[in-house]
Scaffold this active site. Structure first.
Site, PDB file in Angstrom:
ATOM      1  N   TRP A  12     -13.016 -75.184 -92.362  1.00  0.00           N
ATOM      2  CA  TRP A  12     -13.874 -76.233 -92.926  1.00  0.00           C
ATOM      3  C   TRP A  12     -14.402 -77.196 -91.873  1.00  0.00           C
ATOM      4  O   TRP A  12     -15.232 -78.046 -92.169  1.00  0.00           O
ATOM      5  CB  TRP A  12     -13.100 -77.020 -93.996  1.00  0.00           C
ATOM      6  CG  TRP A  12     -12.877 -76.260 -95.258  1.00  0.00           C
ATOM      7  CD1 TRP A  12     -13.379 -75.022 -95.577  1.00  0.00           C
ATOM      8  CD2 TRP A  12     -12.111 -76.680 -96.389  1.00  0.00           C
ATOM      9  NE1 TRP A  12     -12.968 -74.653 -96.827  1.00  0.00           N
ATOM     10  CE2 TRP A  12     -12.193 -75.658 -97.351  1.00  0.00           C
ATOM     11  CE3 TRP A  12     -11.369 -77.821 -96.690  1.00  0.00           C
ATOM     12  CZ2 TRP A  12     -11.548 -75.742 -98.586  1.00  0.00           C
ATOM     13  CZ3 TRP A  12     -10.722 -77.914 -97.918  1.00  0.00           C
ATOM     14  CH2 TRP A  12     -10.823 -76.885 -98.850  1.00  0.00           C
ATOM     15  N   LYS A  13     -13.873 -77.107 -90.654  1.00  0.00           N
ATOM     16  CA  LYS A  13     -14.294 -78.030 -89.578  1.00  0.00           C
ATOM     17  C   LYS A  13     -14.180 -79.469 -90.086  1.00  0.00           C
ATOM     18  O   LYS A  13     -13.268 -79.765 -90.848  1.00  0.00           O
ATOM     19  CB  LYS A  13     -15.693 -77.657 -89.090  1.00  0.00           C
ATOM     20  CG  LYS A  13     -15.764 -76.162 -88.704  1.00  0.00           C
ATOM     21  CD  LYS A  13     -17.002 -75.769 -87.979  1.00  0.00           C
ATOM     22  CE  LYS A  13     -16.927 -74.278 -87.637  1.00  0.00           C
ATOM     23  NZ  LYS A  13     -18.080 -73.839 -86.845  1.00  0.00           N
ATOM     24  N   HIS A  99     -10.484 -73.025 -80.777  1.00  0.00           N
ATOM     25  CA  HIS A  99     -11.854 -72.857 -81.287  1.00  0.00           C
ATOM     26  C   HIS A  99     -12.843 -73.305 -80.204  1.00  0.00           C
ATOM     27  O   HIS A  99     -12.576 -74.256 -79.468  1.00  0.00           O
ATOM     28  CB  HIS A  99     -12.038 -73.671 -82.569  1.00  0.00           C
ATOM     29  CG  HIS A  99     -13.303 -73.329 -83.288  1.00  0.00           C
ATOM     30  ND1 HIS A  99     -14.535 -73.795 -82.880  1.00  0.00           N
ATOM     31  CD2 HIS A  99     -13.531 -72.516 -84.352  1.00  0.00           C
ATOM     32  CE1 HIS A  99     -15.464 -73.289 -83.684  1.00  0.00           C
ATOM     33  NE2 HIS A  99     -14.885 -72.511 -84.580  1.00  0.00           N
ATOM     34  N   GLU A 170     -15.311 -65.022 -81.802  1.00  0.00           N
ATOM     35  CA  GLU A 170     -16.417 -65.845 -82.291  1.00  0.00           C
ATOM     36  C   GLU A 170     -17.413 -66.078 -81.158  1.00  0.00           C
ATOM     37  O   GLU A 170     -17.223 -66.995 -80.351  1.00  0.00           O
ATOM     38  CB  GLU A 170     -15.901 -67.196 -82.787  1.00  0.00           C
ATOM     39  CG  GLU A 170     -14.946 -67.110 -83.948  1.00  0.00           C
ATOM     40  CD  GLU A 170     -14.961 -68.391 -84.778  1.00  0.00           C
ATOM     41  OE1 GLU A 170     -15.189 -68.283 -85.985  1.00  0.00           O
ATOM     42  OE2 GLU A 170     -14.761 -69.476 -84.220  1.00  0.00           O
ATOM     43  N   GLY A 176     -22.742 -71.185 -86.424  1.00  0.00           N
ATOM     44  CA  GLY A 176     -23.579 -72.212 -87.037  1.00  0.00           C
ATOM     45  C   GLY A 176     -25.059 -72.037 -86.755  1.00  0.00           C
ATOM     46  O   GLY A 176     -25.850 -72.950 -86.987  1.00  0.00           O
ATOM     47  N   GLY A 234     -17.152 -70.333 -91.217  1.00  0.00           N
ATOM     48  CA  GLY A 234     -17.387 -71.774 -91.162  1.00  0.00           C
ATOM     49  C   GLY A 234     -18.167 -72.227 -92.385  1.00  0.00           C
ATOM     50  O   GLY A 234     -17.624 -72.345 -93.484  1.00  0.00           O
ATOM     51  N   GLY A 235     -19.460 -72.445 -92.194  1.00  0.00           N
ATOM     52  CA  GLY A 235     -20.317 -73.022 -93.240  1.00  0.00           C
ATOM     53  C   GLY A 235     -20.140 -72.415 -94.623  1.00  0.00           C
ATOM     54  O   GLY A 235     -20.015 -73.146 -95.614  1.00  0.00           O
TER      55      GLY A 235
HETATM   56  P1  13P Z   1     -20.178 -70.532 -89.064  1.00  0.00           P
HETATM   57  O1  13P Z   1     -19.671 -69.515 -90.054  1.00  0.00           O
HETATM   58  O2  13P Z   1     -20.663 -71.797 -89.710  1.00  0.00           O
HETATM   59  O3  13P Z   1     -21.163 -69.930 -88.116  1.00  0.00           O
HETATM   60  O4  13P Z   1     -18.917 -70.988 -88.180  1.00  0.00           O
HETATM   61  C1  13P Z   1     -18.110 -70.013 -87.598  1.00  0.00           C
HETATM   62  C2  13P Z   1     -16.907 -70.679 -87.043  1.00  0.00           C
HETATM   63  O5  13P Z   1     -16.975 -71.373 -86.055  1.00  0.00           O
HETATM   64  C3  13P Z   1     -15.630 -70.463 -87.745  1.00  0.00           C
HETATM   65  O6  13P Z   1     -14.567 -70.939 -86.997  1.00  0.00           O
END
Ligand code: 13P
Length: 250
Positions: A12-13, A99, A170, A176, A234-235
């Protein structure tokens, strides 16, 4: 060859207050009981402030919780940091480590390695992140960069600690940006990460995830690759419906 259960983890950051997180958990739990149970393991990685709320919200479900970081020391004068014991006491079972957004903020390979040791040594699962920048990919440095990141991070990991380890590939250029790696690129990099990890642990047992703009629309094709054992999302993980769709695609 051991069978690896796929893992779909939502990072979820810096999103979700504990109130929003509680609503997410309740909505996700109702989706879980509708339709077939996903074959994938599911984890959610909230900010520290929502760990306990989310752990309570998922207490009766198979979803497990991970923090987004962990400090390498057990305790001490480290203002603003969170220990492995605190994470476990909040009801979480793991932590994301290394990360790229933290590496960008100055986290070194050596610190990542110490954090992996602390997490696994404390009984937490570790989701170790590795990945190259666009510049490195274009310069043909992807393989050597990933190899170094994996080798330094796993240097002190023992074979019996490997059970709690997942490695998320990643690529920074895919995070993102909406620019997902093609299934071929992701497969090639994940296979490489697995083979380097195999210098330290059982390559067939370690889970290698792909992360970077994973969405319900592209998840099935990515997760069908033989060396991609899941996704770090992420998103798209901020929406219960799309996280569930990705988990069902695995
Ligand atoms: P996104 O799925 O938003 O590109 O992010 C990937 C991420 O950094 C998951 O840790």
């Amino acid at each position: 060859m051991s069978r690896r259960i796929p893992l779909v983890a939502g990072n979820w950051k810096m999103h979700m207050t504990s109130h929003e997180a509680r609503e997410f958990a309740s909505e996700f739990c109702s989706l879980l009981v509708q339709g077939d149970a996903p074959a994938a393991e599911i984890a959610v990685c909230p900010p520290f402030t929502a760990l306990e709320t989310v752990a309570q919200g998922f207490a009766t479900s198979p979803v497990w919780i991970a923090a987004q970081d962990v400090h390498e020391q057990a305790s001490g004068a480290h203002t603003g940091e969170i220990s492995a014991a605190m994470i476990a006491a909040a009801g979480a079972e793991g932590a994301i480590i290394g990360h790229s957004e933290r590496r960008e903020a100055g986290e070194t390979d050596a610190r990542v390695a110490a954090k992996v040791q602390r997490a696994l040594g404390s009984g937490l699962r570790a989701i170790l992140c590795v990945g190259e920048s666009l510049k490195q990919r274009e310069a043909g440095e992807t393989e050597s960069w990933l190899a170094t990141q994996v080798r330094v991070a796993l240097a002190d990991v023992t074979a019996d600690q490997a059970e709690g380890l997942s490695i998320a590939y990643e690529p920074i250029w895919a995070i993102g940006t909406g620019k997902t790696a093609t299934p071929e690129i992701a497969q090639e990099a994940c296979a490489h990460v697995r083979s380097i990890a195999g210098e330290f642990v059982d390559a067939n047992a370690v889970r290698v995830l792909y992360g970077g703009s994973v969405k319900p629309e592209n998840a099935a094709e990515l997760l069908a690759q033989p060396d991609i054992d899941g996704a770090l999302v992420g998103g798209a993980s901020l929406d219960p419906v799309s996280l569930m769709a990705i988990a069902r695609a695995a």
